[in-house]
Each structure stands twice: as C-alpha cells, then as structure tokens.
Design a protein around this motif. Structure first.
Motif, PDB file in Angstrom:
ATOM      1  N   SER A  65     -17.353   1.223 -12.689  1.00  0.00           N
ATOM      2  CA  SER A  65     -18.609   1.966 -12.582  1.00  0.00           C
ATOM      3  C   SER A  65     -18.684   2.780 -11.295  1.00  0.00           C
ATOM      4  CB  SER A  65     -19.801   1.010 -12.685  1.00  0.00           C
ATOM      5  OG  SER A  65     -19.730   0.018 -11.677  1.00  0.00           O
ATOM      6  N   GLN A  66     -17.537   2.954 -10.635  1.00  0.00           N
ATOM      7  CA  GLN A  66     -17.390   3.797  -9.453  1.00  0.00           C
ATOM      8  C   GLN A  66     -18.096   3.239  -8.209  1.00  0.00           C
ATOM      9  OE1 GLN A  66     -15.185   6.412  -9.897  1.00  0.00           O
ATOM     10  NE2 GLN A  66     -15.069   5.360 -11.863  1.00  0.00           N
ATOM     11  N   ILE A  67     -18.363   1.966  -8.203  1.00  0.00           N
ATOM     12  CA  ILE A  67     -18.965   1.336  -7.033  1.00  0.00           C
ATOM     13  C   ILE A  67     -17.846   0.896  -6.088  1.00  0.00           C
ATOM     14  CG2 ILE A  67     -20.294  -0.650  -6.218  1.00  0.00           C
ATOM     15  CD1 ILE A  67     -21.942  -0.409  -8.792  1.00  0.00           C
ATOM     16  N   PRO A  68     -17.867   1.346  -4.841  1.00  0.00           N
ATOM     17  CA  PRO A  68     -16.769   1.028  -3.917  1.00  0.00           C
ATOM     18  C   PRO A  68     -16.634  -0.470  -3.671  1.00  0.00           C
ATOM     19  CG  PRO A  68     -18.140   2.804  -3.058  1.00  0.00           C
ATOM     20  CD  PRO A  68     -18.872   2.221  -4.227  1.00  0.00           C
ATOM     21  N   HIS A  69     -15.393  -0.904  -3.511  1.00  0.00           N
ATOM     22  CA  HIS A  69     -15.156  -2.282  -3.101  1.00  0.00           C
ATOM     23  C   HIS A  69     -15.654  -2.490  -1.676  1.00  0.00           C
ATOM     24  CE1 HIS A  69     -11.586  -2.522  -6.139  1.00  0.00           C
ATOM     25  NE2 HIS A  69     -12.755  -2.683  -6.722  1.00  0.00           N
ATOM     26  N   LEU A  70     -16.044  -3.701  -1.379  1.00  0.00           N
ATOM     27  CA  LEU A  70     -16.571  -4.042  -0.060  1.00  0.00           C
ATOM     28  C   LEU A  70     -15.634  -5.024   0.632  1.00  0.00           C
ATOM     29  CD1 LEU A  70     -20.317  -4.471  -1.063  1.00  0.00           C
ATOM     30  CD2 LEU A  70     -19.291  -2.545   0.156  1.00  0.00           C
ATOM     31  N   PRO A  71     -15.552  -4.941   1.958  1.00  0.00           N
ATOM     32  CA  PRO A  71     -14.621  -5.796   2.688  1.00  0.00           C
ATOM     33  C   PRO A  71     -15.043  -7.263   2.677  1.00  0.00           C
ATOM     34  CG  PRO A  71     -15.942  -4.499   4.199  1.00  0.00           C
ATOM     35  CD  PRO A  71     -16.261  -4.003   2.835  1.00  0.00           C
ATOM     36  N   VAL A  88     -17.902 -13.300   4.842  1.00  0.00           N
ATOM     37  CA  VAL A  88     -18.608 -12.062   4.519  1.00  0.00           C
ATOM     38  C   VAL A  88     -18.042 -11.561   3.205  1.00  0.00           C
ATOM     39  CG1 VAL A  88     -19.062  -9.678   5.173  1.00  0.00           C
ATOM     40  CG2 VAL A  88     -19.003 -11.445   6.934  1.00  0.00           C
ATOM     41  N   ALA A  89     -18.892 -11.423   2.204  1.00  0.00           N
ATOM     42  CA  ALA A  89     -18.491 -10.900   0.899  1.00  0.00           C
ATOM     43  C   ALA A  89     -19.692 -10.214   0.268  1.00  0.00           C
ATOM     44  CB  ALA A  89     -17.991 -12.026  -0.011  1.00  0.00           C
ATOM     45  N   GLU A  90     -19.464  -9.056  -0.336  1.00  0.00           N
ATOM     46  CA  GLU A  90     -20.543  -8.272  -0.936  1.00  0.00           C
ATOM     47  C   GLU A  90     -21.696  -8.049   0.049  1.00  0.00           C
ATOM     48  OE1 GLU A  90     -20.793  -6.584  -3.878  1.00  0.00           O
ATOM     49  OE2 GLU A  90     -18.647  -7.025  -4.043  1.00  0.00           O
ATOM     50  N   GLN A  91     -21.328  -7.815   1.297  1.00  0.00           N
ATOM     51  CA  GLN A  91     -22.286  -7.533   2.368  1.00  0.00           C
ATOM     52  C   GLN A  91     -23.287  -8.681   2.562  1.00  0.00           C
ATOM     53  OE1 GLN A  91     -21.021  -5.675   4.468  1.00  0.00           O
ATOM     54  NE2 GLN A  91     -22.446  -3.971   4.665  1.00  0.00           N
ATOM     55  N   VAL A  92     -22.837  -9.884   2.271  1.00  0.00           N
ATOM     56  CA  VAL A  92     -23.632 -11.075   2.548  1.00  0.00           C
ATOM     57  C   VAL A  92     -22.811 -11.975   3.472  1.00  0.00           C
ATOM     58  CG1 VAL A  92     -24.794 -13.104   1.612  1.00  0.00           C
ATOM     59  CG2 VAL A  92     -24.799 -10.958   0.327  1.00  0.00           C
TER      60      VAL A  92
END
Length: 505
Positions: A65-71, A88-92
């Motif tokens: 769905s074109q959503i960038p991967h997160l570190p 830290v995953a999915e900005q949590v």
C-alpha cells in the motif's frame, strides 16, 4: 529426599552453552548490526516477480500500500545487574524492566550549575556571577555540560576553587541573562520528581535506540506537571521522553503496617485518577556523564502536599508573582490510593529495598536523607541527586515504587486516532483504485444451503477495478533520520560498573 539430577544437568548445559556463546559475542552496542531495517535483509524482489510492479526490484522499502517501512531498534540498559529492555518498532518505544522499582524524591531549585571550561580564566572567588560586569565571563567560560571532559568536567562541592584561584562552578537562576529569556515565562518550579537511575553511564547498549527515540517528534515534549518540576530546562535535562504505563502497571506508595514501626512496610497502588502523574525517561548529565533516569511527577488537585518553592535566593527573587506559592515542605505527602483511601508516604533509611548489601562494594547502602549534590556519597555529606536541588526536600527513599512497563508513541500521535494508519496514506489520495480478478463471488455451494434454496445476500459481481473513498487522507507514519552511529558504538565495550551511582575511588 530425591535429587533432581535432570534439572542439574539442564542448568549445567545452559551455563556451558552461555560460556561458549560469550566467546563469540554479537555487537551488543548495535544488535541490528547497523541496519535498523534488518527484517528485510534477506528479501529481494526479482524483475519477473509481479510484486515488482508495486515495489520495484531489489530490497523492498515499503508495503504494497506504499507505506514506508519504519526502522527497528533493540537495546538494553542496566544498573546493579538489573536490566531494562528498549525496543522501537512502528514508531512505538517500549521499556520493560522490573516491577516495583524504588524511587527517590528530589526537587529542582530553579538554578543551573555551570562548570568552568578547560583553559578558561573564569571568575575569582567572591565574584558575583549575577553581576552585569561578569556576564561576558559567565557566557564564555562556563557551561552546564562539558561532553569532551567526561568525568573530569564535574567538580565536587569541596572543589569550588581550584589551585589557580578560579571558581570551578557557579549556580545561575534559570532567569539569568545567559539563557536569553527563554525561561522568562516559565511556570514556577514547585513540584518534585521521584526518580531512579535506569542505565550505566553513556548507556552504550541502548544508545542507538535512545538516540533515535530522542530525535523523534514525540520526544522532548514536556507536560504541565513536568514543566512544574523543571524537566524542560534543557541545561539540566538534555533530552526527555514522556512515557505511558501499560494498563496493568502501577506506582506504589509505602503506607506502613498499622500499629507497627516505620520498618514494617506495605506498598499500595496509587490511584492515578486522583493523584495526577506524568512519567518521563530523561537523559541528564551526572558527574558530567550522560545517564538515563526514570522520573515520575505527582500532584494532588485537592491539596498542595507535593508543592514547594524556597522563599529565598535569586530564583525566588526573579519570580514575577509569588501569589499562591507554598513555602513549606510537606515531609510526608499524601497519595490517593486505589480503593478510595488516602495515606502519607513512608520513606526508608535504606538506599533501596533491592540493595541488600551495598557495603560489600563500598557503595554505602543508607538513604542520604537529604536533597542536593550526590557528591562523595557514601560519605554522609552526600545528597540524593544534583546540586540544582533543594536540600530540604528529602528523598523519602523507596516510599514510592514503580513498575517499569512503559511505552511512548514516537510520532506523537496515539493509535486511537481514527485517521492514523488508514490504507490510503501511502498513495496520498482520498480515493484509491483497487485492481482485482473480476467474477461473481460469494455463491453458496454447501449442500445444506443448496437444499434449502438459500442464497447469499452479499453475493456480488466484482468488477476488475473497485474505487474506495476514504474519509480523509493523511501522510503515513514517518520518522526523523539520525546520523549513522559513531565507530565507538559499533564495537561495544562492557561498562566498567553497573552501579546506579558513581562510587568515589
């Protein structure tokens, strides 16, 4: 008595395996091996793969769905061989440690301690750092933190004048002209924080995770209680991250056992709906080395037990209004408890209930029983924290315990936002066209339904394209990039000590 031979063998095998593994240790300072997107390291899209039409070829960097991967970051920190784990995953960010960790009360006095820079001339003993004629020297020759100096940047309370006759440190109110008015409208600092050390100095095994976390939009945002505790004074608290407890975690206050002396303890859960609380993970220099600390700031809307400002000194003099400020310390503040009770906090004469024998390694073991600079503790002159704190606000050692089970949304937005994470975020339009294999879907073929002549009311002829209209379009969850780690954190060296405070040599 029957011996458990099998269990003994299992322990021996585990210890042997652990020893063998230690000979070939991973890089503990960087468990992701320098790649916060390690989870796609073994993925590569070929040109003849239909997914290449969505994502291109090679290693994927976004979802369908074109959503960038997160570190993703993984780290840990420790004191006294007790460990807390950071992810830290999915900005949590999550921080999971031990339950019922002891806290001490300290309170900022509205000042910043500044230390003499290497090679600087500085001020002479007796000079007034608040005098206008000394402003240029104060600006140029002193700093609240000297990163390049390490431990040597700190000066003990009995080292204020050096061999060359210079003031090695000075204390400035936050309203001093050096800070160019940035705290001129600051609310009165009238609340303590209850704190404890989470990491060893420099937190090498959590540094990458925390450097990332502290750089995100949700970091360095201080709430109303935190501001009243001075946690937004950047010269004292270099980086902060507000945390939220998991639903089953609590703060606990010792109210003692009825009819017994103060050494009979009993911790009860604090009712956070009646005693307000904010939690923070903060970076603060301690002996001029960065550490991580957990801090809780409490206040009761229905009484002023936690509140105090010393009615003396430059900070008090510079307050634009003193109306309503409480000028006496409540030694044993009350907490509202779950179940409806209210009770006074009872501190202990011990360093902490998880420290049964600090004397074994010359690290004291008694509660300092006063605020102020830690200094030469376990010498009894030592205080419970930093030189910027009131001596008369006593630490109440381990009167409050906290469950170390926290999270923080690093993008600054909660997941209960109905527009966050919608599937159109990646394409950036309210309408999204979906291409599918057309056909009639949903026809009942089960004999039970055929025999009774049942048809599916949701049967549909689905066309080749279907367009969905979303209520809104918002950007996908993103992150702030941080510089690549310095070489010293690529090869971690064990910290020399995991004691939660420096031990004078």
């Amino acid at each position: 008595m029957k011996k458990n031979i099998k269990g003994a063998i299992s322990v021996t095998v585990a210890l042997t395996a652990g020893a063998a593994a230690a000979e070939d240790m991973p890089n503990l300072g960087n468990l992701t091996q320098g790649d916060p997107f390690f989870y796609t390291a073994d993925q590569s899209i070929k040109a003849d793969d239909g997914q290449s039409k969505l994502l291109g070829t090679g290693r994927p960097t976004r979802t369908h769905s074109q959503i960038p991967h997160l570190p993703v970051y993984i780290g840990y920190m420790s004191t006294n061989y007790t460990y807390r784990f950071i992810t830290v995953a999915e900005q949590v960010l999550t921080m999971i440690g031990e339950g019922k960790h002891g806290l001490w009360r300290v309170q900022e006095n509205g000042t910043i301690r500044e230390y003499l820079k290497p090679g600087a001339k500085g001020l002479a003993p007796g000079a007034d750092p608040l005098a206008p004629e000394n402003l240029a020297t104060v600006r140029q020759d002193y700093a609240s933190y000297l990163p390049s100096e390490g431990w040597d940047g700190y000066r003990y309370p009995d080292q204020q004048v050096d061999a060359e006759g210079r003031l090695t440190f000075i204390d400035l109110p936050v309203t001093h002209p050096k800070y160019e008015g940035k705290y001129a409208e600051h609310v009165p600092i009238d609340l303590p924080n209850f704190y404890c050390t989470m990491s060893e100095n420099d937190f090498p095994y959590a540094k990458l995770a925390m450097d990332f976390a502290f750089s995100q939009p949700g970091a360095n945002q201080v709430g109303p209680l935190g501001k009243r505790a001075g946690l937004d004074i950047k010269e004292n608290y270099t980086r902060v991250l507000q945390l939220t407890q998991f639903p089953d975690a609590r703060s606990w206050v010792n109210i003692g056992q009825s009819g017994q002396d103060a050494l009979h303890v009993d911790w009860k859960p604090v009712d956070a709906s009646r005693t307000q609380v904010e939690y923070y993970l903060v970076e603060r220099p301690f002996f001029n080395k960065p550490y991580l600390f957990l801090m809780a700031v409490f206040d009761n809307p229905d009484n002023d037990d936690f509140r105090y400002v010393r009615p003396d000194g430059a900070y008090w003099d510079d307050l634009p209004s003193k109306d309503g400020l409480k000028t006496e310390v409540t030694l044993a503040p009350r907490f509202h408890l779950e179940g409806g009770e209210t009770a006074e906090a009872v501190g202990l004469p011990l360093y902490g209930v998880h420290h049964p024998n600090r004397a074994a390694f010359n690290a004291g073991g008694a509660c300092p029983l006063k605020g102020g600079d830690w200094g030469r503790y376990p010498d009894t002159s030592g205080g419970s924290g930093w030189p910027t704190q009131y001596e008369e606000v006593t630490p109440l050692c381990d009167a409050v315990l906290v469950d170390l089970k926290f999270y923080a949304n690093l993008d600054g937005r909660d997941w209960n936002d109905p527009h966050k994470y919608l599937a159109n975020a990646g394409v950036g339009t309210r309408q999204v066209q979906y291409t599918v294999q057309p056909g009639t879907y949903g026809t009942f073929t089960d004999p039970y339904n055929v025999a009774r002549g049942a048809t599916n009311p949701q049967q549909m002829d689905v066309p080749e394209t279907v367009t969905i209209t979303y209520p809104t379009v918002e950007a996908p969850v993103d992150y702030v990039q941080v510089p690549a780690p310095a070489e010293e954190y690529r090869v971690a060296e064990p910290a020399p000590s995991t004691s939660c405070r420096p031990i004078p040599g």
